[in-house]
Design a protein around this motif. Structure first.
Motif, PDB file in Angstrom:
ATOM      1  N   ILE A 196       0.831  -1.204   0.000  1.00 53.81           N
ATOM      2  CA  ILE A 196       0.000   0.000   0.000  1.00 53.81           C
ATOM      3  C   ILE A 196       0.866   1.256   0.000  1.00 53.81           C
ATOM      4  O   ILE A 196       0.608   2.224  -0.726  1.00 53.81           O
ATOM      5  CB  ILE A 196      -0.955   0.007   1.213  1.00 53.81           C
ATOM      6  CG1 ILE A 196      -1.987  -1.133   1.097  1.00 53.81           C
ATOM      7  CG2 ILE A 196      -1.657   1.352   1.342  1.00 53.81           C
ATOM      8  CD1 ILE A 196      -2.955  -1.002  -0.057  1.00 53.81           C
ATOM      9  N   LEU A 197       1.926   1.254   0.802  1.00 51.16           N
ATOM     10  CA  LEU A 197       2.820   2.415   0.853  1.00 51.16           C
ATOM     11  C   LEU A 197       3.517   2.630  -0.490  1.00 51.16           C
ATOM     12  O   LEU A 197       3.656   3.772  -0.954  1.00 51.16           O
ATOM     13  CB  LEU A 197       3.852   2.234   1.963  1.00 51.16           C
ATOM     14  CG  LEU A 197       3.300   2.220   3.392  1.00 51.16           C
ATOM     15  CD1 LEU A 197       4.406   1.891   4.384  1.00 51.16           C
ATOM     16  CD2 LEU A 197       2.651   3.554   3.730  1.00 51.16           C
ATOM     17  N   LYS A 198       3.949   1.546  -1.112  1.00 48.05           N
ATOM     18  CA  LYS A 198       4.575   1.643  -2.435  1.00 48.05           C
ATOM     19  C   LYS A 198       3.586   2.190  -3.455  1.00 48.05           C
ATOM     20  O   LYS A 198       3.921   3.049  -4.274  1.00 48.05           O
ATOM     21  CB  LYS A 198       5.083   0.270  -2.877  1.00 48.05           C
ATOM     22  CG  LYS A 198       5.801   0.295  -4.225  1.00 48.05           C
ATOM     23  CD  LYS A 198       6.279  -1.104  -4.617  1.00 48.05           C
ATOM     24  CE  LYS A 198       6.969  -1.079  -5.983  1.00 48.05           C
ATOM     25  NZ  LYS A 198       7.384  -2.435  -6.412  1.00 48.05           N
ATOM     26  N   LEU A 199       2.350   1.712  -3.380  1.00 53.54           N
ATOM     27  CA  LEU A 199       1.302   2.195  -4.280  1.00 53.54           C
ATOM     28  C   LEU A 199       1.064   3.688  -4.104  1.00 53.54           C
ATOM     29  O   LEU A 199       0.958   4.429  -5.090  1.00 53.54           O
ATOM     30  CB  LEU A 199       0.006   1.424  -4.010  1.00 53.54           C
ATOM     31  CG  LEU A 199      -1.254   1.940  -4.721  1.00 53.54           C
ATOM     32  CD1 LEU A 199      -1.126   1.776  -6.221  1.00 53.54           C
ATOM     33  CD2 LEU A 199      -2.487   1.213  -4.195  1.00 53.54           C
ATOM     34  N   MET A 200       0.998   4.150  -2.856  1.00 58.21           N
ATOM     35  CA  MET A 200       0.764   5.574  -2.599  1.00 58.21           C
ATOM     36  C   MET A 200       1.870   6.439  -3.185  1.00 58.21           C
ATOM     37  O   MET A 200       1.605   7.496  -3.760  1.00 58.21           O
ATOM     38  CB  MET A 200       0.619   5.814  -1.099  1.00 58.21           C
ATOM     39  CG  MET A 200      -0.679   5.283  -0.519  1.00 58.21           C
ATOM     40  SD  MET A 200      -0.812   5.582   1.263  1.00 58.21           S
ATOM     41  CE  MET A 200      -0.808   7.376   1.301  1.00 58.21           C
ATOM     42  N   LYS A 201       3.115   5.992  -3.044  1.00 58.42           N
ATOM     43  CA  LYS A 201       4.235   6.751  -3.608  1.00 58.42           C
ATOM     44  C   LYS A 201       4.162   6.790  -5.124  1.00 58.42           C
ATOM     45  O   LYS A 201       4.415   7.827  -5.753  1.00 58.42           O
ATOM     46  CB  LYS A 201       5.568   6.142  -3.158  1.00 58.42           C
ATOM     47  CG  LYS A 201       5.897   6.352  -1.698  1.00 58.42           C
ATOM     48  CD  LYS A 201       6.064   7.822  -1.338  1.00 58.42           C
ATOM     49  CE  LYS A 201       7.326   8.418  -1.905  1.00 58.42           C
ATOM     50  NZ  LYS A 201       7.496   9.841  -1.506  1.00 58.42           N
ATOM     51  N   GLU A 202       3.814   5.666  -5.745  1.00 56.74           N
ATOM     52  CA  GLU A 202       3.702   5.615  -7.208  1.00 56.74           C
ATOM     53  C   GLU A 202       2.590   6.533  -7.711  1.00 56.74           C
ATOM     54  O   GLU A 202       2.769   7.268  -8.687  1.00 56.74           O
ATOM     55  CB  GLU A 202       3.448   4.178  -7.658  1.00 56.74           C
ATOM     56  CG  GLU A 202       4.650   3.257  -7.483  1.00 56.74           C
ATOM     57  CD  GLU A 202       4.326   1.790  -7.759  1.00 56.74           C
ATOM     58  OE1 GLU A 202       3.122   1.480  -7.912  1.00 56.74           O
ATOM     59  OE2 GLU A 202       5.260   0.964  -7.808  1.00 56.74           O
ATOM     60  N   LEU A 203       1.447   6.507  -7.041  1.00 57.59           N
ATOM     61  CA  LEU A 203       0.323   7.356  -7.444  1.00 57.59           C
ATOM     62  C   LEU A 203       0.632   8.825  -7.195  1.00 57.59           C
ATOM     63  O   LEU A 203       0.234   9.692  -7.976  1.00 57.59           O
ATOM     64  CB  LEU A 203      -0.940   6.936  -6.698  1.00 57.59           C
ATOM     65  CG  LEU A 203      -1.473   5.533  -7.025  1.00 57.59           C
ATOM     66  CD1 LEU A 203      -2.674   5.205  -6.152  1.00 57.59           C
ATOM     67  CD2 LEU A 203      -1.858   5.433  -8.496  1.00 57.59           C
ATOM     68  N   GLN A 204       1.354   9.108  -6.115  1.00 53.13           N
ATOM     69  CA  GLN A 204       1.750  10.486  -5.835  1.00 53.13           C
ATOM     70  C   GLN A 204       2.606  11.049  -6.962  1.00 53.13           C
ATOM     71  O   GLN A 204       2.419  12.187  -7.401  1.00 53.13           O
ATOM     72  CB  GLN A 204       2.520  10.550  -4.521  1.00 53.13           C
ATOM     73  CG  GLN A 204       2.974  11.969  -4.151  1.00 53.13           C
ATOM     74  CD  GLN A 204       3.830  11.979  -2.908  1.00 53.13           C
ATOM     75  OE1 GLN A 204       4.517  11.005  -2.592  1.00 53.13           O
ATOM     76  NE2 GLN A 204       3.795  13.076  -2.179  1.00 53.13           N
ATOM     77  N   ASP A 205       3.529  10.229  -7.453  1.00 53.76           N
ATOM     78  CA  ASP A 205       4.390  10.665  -8.555  1.00 53.76           C
ATOM     79  C   ASP A 205       3.579  10.895  -9.834  1.00 53.76           C
ATOM     80  O   ASP A 205       3.868  11.813 -10.611  1.00 53.76           O
ATOM     81  CB  ASP A 205       5.484   9.626  -8.812  1.00 53.76           C
ATOM     82  CG  ASP A 205       6.493   9.550  -7.671  1.00 53.76           C
ATOM     83  OD1 ASP A 205       6.581  10.518  -6.902  1.00 53.76           O
ATOM     84  OD2 ASP A 205       7.172   8.517  -7.551  1.00 53.76           O
ATOM     85  N   LYS A 206       2.561  10.065 -10.038  1.00 50.62           N
ATOM     86  CA  LYS A 206       1.770  10.170 -11.271  1.00 50.62           C
ATOM     87  C   LYS A 206       0.916  11.432 -11.307  1.00 50.62           C
ATOM     88  O   LYS A 206       0.767  12.058 -12.353  1.00 50.62           O
ATOM     89  CB  LYS A 206       0.881   8.933 -11.439  1.00 50.62           C
ATOM     90  CG  LYS A 206       1.637   7.691 -11.880  1.00 50.62           C
ATOM     91  CD  LYS A 206       0.707   6.518 -12.123  1.00 50.62           C
ATOM     92  CE  LYS A 206       1.485   5.280 -12.577  1.00 50.62           C
ATOM     93  NZ  LYS A 206       0.602   4.106 -12.801  1.00 50.62           N
ATOM     94  N   ILE A 207       0.315  11.789 -10.161  1.00 47.36           N
ATOM     95  CA  ILE A 207      -0.595  12.942 -10.177  1.00 47.36           C
ATOM     96  C   ILE A 207      -0.002  14.162  -9.468  1.00 47.36           C
ATOM     97  O   ILE A 207      -0.650  15.202  -9.375  1.00 47.36           O
ATOM     98  CB  ILE A 207      -1.969  12.590  -9.575  1.00 47.36           C
ATOM     99  CG1 ILE A 207      -1.868  12.352  -8.060  1.00 47.36           C
ATOM    100  CG2 ILE A 207      -2.558  11.356 -10.256  1.00 47.36           C
ATOM    101  CD1 ILE A 207      -3.222  12.159  -7.412  1.00 47.36           C
ATOM    102  N   ASN A 208       1.245  14.044  -8.972  1.00 51.22           N
ATOM    103  CA  ASN A 208       1.968  15.154  -8.343  1.00 51.22           C
ATOM    104  C   ASN A 208       1.180  15.776  -7.191  1.00 51.22           C
ATOM    105  O   ASN A 208       1.085  16.995  -7.059  1.00 51.22           O
ATOM    106  CB  ASN A 208       2.322  16.245  -9.375  1.00 51.22           C
ATOM    107  CG  ASN A 208       3.370  17.212  -8.831  1.00 51.22           C
ATOM    108  OD1 ASN A 208       4.255  16.815  -8.077  1.00 51.22           O
ATOM    109  ND2 ASN A 208       3.253  18.482  -9.188  1.00 51.22           N
ATOM    110  N   THR A 209       0.579  14.931  -6.385  1.00 46.99           N
ATOM    111  CA  THR A 209      -0.147  15.419  -5.221  1.00 46.99           C
ATOM    112  C   THR A 209       0.781  15.497  -4.020  1.00 46.99           C
ATOM    113  O   THR A 209       1.834  14.863  -3.980  1.00 46.99           O
ATOM    114  CB  THR A 209      -1.348  14.500  -4.911  1.00 46.99           C
ATOM    115  OG1 THR A 209      -2.186  15.133  -3.955  1.00 46.99           O
ATOM    116  CG2 THR A 209      -0.889  13.156  -4.353  1.00 46.99           C
TER     117      THR A 209
END
Length: 348
Positions: A196-209
């Motif tokens: 889950i933590l890895k997923l959050m970091k990946e999604l953060q990079d994708k949408i720059n949140t």
């Protein structure tokens, strides 16, 4: 502290709880910034004020909560004082939250496809069909297999880890500028937690949140955060970059938190802990709130609250030990052991 890249600015925030026993001073002059695209971790023991602070950003505090002072600005727009109607339009669109327990966040009577699509229909006036298409895309993005078939499933049909992925999908569907993640992996086992933590970091990079990550688990912080704010008794007592907090901590409370972290080398059946309990915030201590639990406390700690001392341009700590007149005290040996542990985490 202010910077043109700051998306959120919290200044001198004071929050009280009105109770039968009296006025609890839950948050006492808290200030911090959040930059675009970064992860700020707020750490501390239960009751330190982490959740209360971030719930104020969302306007979600309990009815007995009193904002006694301060300012919360999102892109230079003041949030405090907004009406519930204004806040309901603001939540989800600009700032979204991932809660600790997905089963209390999800509606058990509503299919998950509709729950993911609903923010788009509310905040962007998107048609149901188009919103459902976007929900399907997001479900795939967060790693739900057979996503198309599962749009019509209910929350109880998913595992805990999958439900948390759905909660993340709901939070991210509108591409908010800020995500508040309140202990989002505490209820999960360590293997699912890491995914889950890895997923959050990946999604953060994708949408720059930007992410505000609330946790008591410093092991999570080591691999997740850019900057860290350490809270104790309703105040921030130390903040800096993640490397500064882990490899050059200055506040005795931060030392205590780091020393309390178990590692693979921990052999004792009794884990190290910080002695004593946090103070009663009905009557906060006159001096340093941590003094009664601090074996390095000085006489002045019982008389006067310490100011923030500058360690570097990005690192500050509120402890009298940093005063030029204070005796030189080095962190306990346990800190060195933990630093090796955190270095190993970051290398993985």
């Amino acid at each position: 502290m202010e910077n043109k890249d700051d998306i959120l600015e919290v200044r001198d925030l004071k929050i009280n709880f009105n109770t039968y026993a009296g006025k609890i001073k839950a948050i006492r002059d808290v200030s911090f910034d959040l930059k675009k695209g970064e992860t700020l971790a707020i750490v501390g023991e239960s009751g330190s004020g982490k959740t209360v602070t971030t719930r104020s950003i969302m306007g979600l505090n309990a009815s007995n909560t009193e904002i006694a002072g301060g300012s919360i600005k999102f892109n230079d727009e003041e949030i405090l004082g907004k009406s519930e109607k204004e806040l309901s339009k603001f939540r989800g669109k600009h700032i979204a939250e991932i809660f600790q327990d997905p089963m209390t966040s999800l509606d058990p009577t509503m299919k998950i496809g509709r729950q993911i699509a609903e923010p788009l229909m509310i905040h962007q006036n998107m048609s149901k069909d188009k919103a459902m298409d976007k929900a399907l895309e997001m479900l795939k993005l967060v790693g739900i297999t057979n996503a198309k078939d599962r749009l019509n499933d209910y929350p109880y049909q998913f595992s805990g880890g999958m439900r948390q992925r759905i909660v993340i999908a709901i939070a991210l569907i509108t591409y908010p500028e800020i995500i508040i993640a309140d202990e989002p992996t505490t209820a999960l086992d360590v293997t699912i937690q890491a995914k889950i933590l890895k997923l959050m970091k990946e999604l953060q990079d994708k949408i720059n949140t930007s992410i505000i990550f609330i946790t008591h688990d410093l092991g999570v912080v080591a691999g997740m955060a850019d900057r860290v704010a350490v809270m104790y008794a309703g105040k921030i007592v130390e903040y800096g970059t993640v490397d500064e907090i882990f490899y050059n901590p200055k506040h005795p409370y931060t030392w205590g938190l780091l020393s309390s972290m178990p590692t693979l080398d921990t052999k004792s059946e009794v884990l190290p802990s910080i002695p004593g309990t946090p103070p009663d915030l009905l009557e906060p201590p006159v001096g340093d709130a941590f003094a009664a639990r601090n074996k390095y406390a000085l006489k002045i700690d019982t008389i006067k609250q310490p100011p923030f001392f500058k360690v570097s341009d990005t690192h500050y700590a509120a402890t009298w030990l940093l005063d030029d007149r204070a005796p030189k005290v080095t962190p306990p040996d346990e800190i060195v052991k933990r630093q090796k542990h955190f270095k190993d985490i970051n290398m993985k």
